[in-house]
Design a protein around this motif. Structure first.
Motif, short mmCIF file in Angstrom:
data_model
loop_
_atom_site.label_atom_id
_atom_site.label_comp_id
_atom_site.label_asym_id
_atom_site.label_seq_id
_atom_site.Cartn_x
_atom_site.Cartn_y
_atom_site.Cartn_z
N GLY A 35 0.79 -1.22 0.00
CA GLY A 35 0.00 0.00 0.00
C GLY A 35 0.82 1.28 0.00
N GLU A 36 1.95 1.28 0.68
CA GLU A 36 2.82 2.47 0.70
C GLU A 36 3.37 2.74 -0.70
N ASP A 37 3.86 1.70 -1.34
CA ASP A 37 4.38 1.81 -2.71
C ASP A 37 3.26 2.30 -3.63
N ALA A 38 2.08 1.73 -3.46
CA ALA A 38 0.93 2.11 -4.30
C ALA A 38 0.56 3.57 -4.09
N LEU A 39 0.56 4.02 -2.85
CA LEU A 39 0.20 5.41 -2.56
C LEU A 39 1.16 6.38 -3.26
N GLN A 40 2.46 6.08 -3.19
CA GLN A 40 3.45 6.93 -3.85
C GLN A 40 3.20 6.95 -5.36
N LYS A 41 2.96 5.78 -5.95
CA LYS A 41 2.76 5.71 -7.40
C LYS A 41 1.43 6.34 -7.81
N ALA A 42 0.39 6.16 -7.00
CA ALA A 42 -0.92 6.71 -7.33
C ALA A 42 -0.94 8.23 -7.23
N MET A 43 -0.12 8.79 -6.37
CA MET A 43 -0.06 10.24 -6.23
C MET A 43 0.80 10.88 -7.34
N ALA A 44 1.68 10.08 -7.94
CA ALA A 44 2.60 10.61 -8.94
C ALA A 44 1.98 10.74 -10.32
N ARG A 45 0.92 9.97 -10.60
CA ARG A 45 0.28 10.02 -11.92
C ARG A 45 -1.14 9.48 -11.83
N LYS A 46 -1.92 9.74 -12.86
CA LYS A 46 -3.33 9.29 -12.91
C LYS A 46 -3.40 7.90 -13.54
N TYR A 47 -4.19 7.01 -12.95
CA TYR A 47 -4.41 5.67 -13.49
C TYR A 47 -5.86 5.55 -13.94
N ASP A 48 -6.10 4.65 -14.87
CA ASP A 48 -7.45 4.41 -15.35
C ASP A 48 -8.22 3.49 -14.41
N ALA A 49 -7.49 2.70 -13.61
CA ALA A 49 -8.09 1.85 -12.58
C ALA A 49 -6.97 1.35 -11.67
N ILE A 50 -7.37 0.98 -10.46
CA ILE A 50 -6.43 0.39 -9.50
C ILE A 50 -7.02 -0.91 -9.00
N LEU A 51 -6.19 -1.95 -8.97
CA LEU A 51 -6.56 -3.25 -8.40
C LEU A 51 -5.69 -3.43 -7.17
N THR A 52 -6.30 -3.64 -6.01
CA THR A 52 -5.50 -3.76 -4.79
C THR A 52 -5.87 -4.96 -3.94
N ASP A 53 -4.84 -5.57 -3.38
CA ASP A 53 -4.99 -6.63 -2.39
C ASP A 53 -5.34 -5.97 -1.05
N GLN A 54 -5.81 -6.76 -0.10
CA GLN A 54 -6.08 -6.24 1.24
C GLN A 54 -4.90 -6.47 2.17
N ASN A 55 -4.48 -7.72 2.33
CA ASN A 55 -3.46 -8.07 3.32
C ASN A 55 -2.06 -7.89 2.75
N MET A 56 -1.44 -6.77 3.15
CA MET A 56 -0.08 -6.45 2.68
C MET A 56 0.70 -5.81 3.82
N PRO A 57 2.03 -5.93 3.78
CA PRO A 57 2.84 -5.27 4.80
C PRO A 57 2.85 -3.75 4.59
N ARG A 58 3.28 -3.04 5.58
CA ARG A 58 3.43 -1.58 5.60
C ARG A 58 2.11 -0.82 5.54
N LEU A 59 1.24 -1.11 4.57
CA LEU A 59 -0.05 -0.43 4.48
C LEU A 59 -1.01 -1.37 3.77
N ASP A 60 -2.10 -1.75 4.45
CA ASP A 60 -3.04 -2.70 3.85
C ASP A 60 -3.93 -2.00 2.82
N GLY A 61 -4.73 -2.78 2.12
CA GLY A 61 -5.56 -2.25 1.04
C GLY A 61 -6.56 -1.21 1.49
#
Length: 122
Positions: A35-61
């Motif tokens: 989730g932390e990696d995703a947050l950085q990437k999602a803030m850096a550019r616009k995506y047409d959709a995001i698919l995310t898991d729930q159970n992850m280290p550092r920041l869950d879905g």
């Protein structure tokens, strides 16, 4: 124009399956390992959709969705949960946080493509 999907999962094999399936159908895929990696990437550019898991280290879905939805960058970006969990309370929390759909793992390629086409377009 190619649609770009952000695939968030701590499992390399799940990310690989999502990437291979979607790139084979003409989508561009950016991978995030949690989730932390995703947050950085999602803030850096616009995506047409995001698919995310729930159970992850550092920041869950759920936490990722809540933090992302609090930003202006998230407006209009559909988010779909990919999870092994099917609890109704978790699905409700995901909807309340801003997810628009839910896919149970394991899922097949046709199912994944159908969902992505529905939320992001072809």
């Amino acid at each position: 124009m190619t649609k770009t999907i952000l695939a968030v999962d701590d499992s390399p094999s799940v990310r690989q399956m999502v990437r291979l399936t979607l790139t084979g159908a003409g989508y561009a895929v950016v991978e995030a390992v949690d989730g932390e990696d995703a947050l950085q990437k999602a803030m850096a550019r616009k995506y047409d959709a995001i698919l995310t898991d729930q159970n992850m280290p550092r920041l869950d879905g759920l936490s990722f969705i809540r933090k992302y939805r609090a930003s202006a960058a998230a407006v209009g970006v559909p988010i779909v949960f990919l999870s092994t969990e099917s609890r109704e309370d978790l699905k409700k929390q995901a909807r309340d946080a801003g997810a628009i759909g839910w896919m149970m793992k394991p899922f097949d390629q046709a199912q994944l493509l159908a969902v992505v086409k529905k939320v992001a377009g072809a």
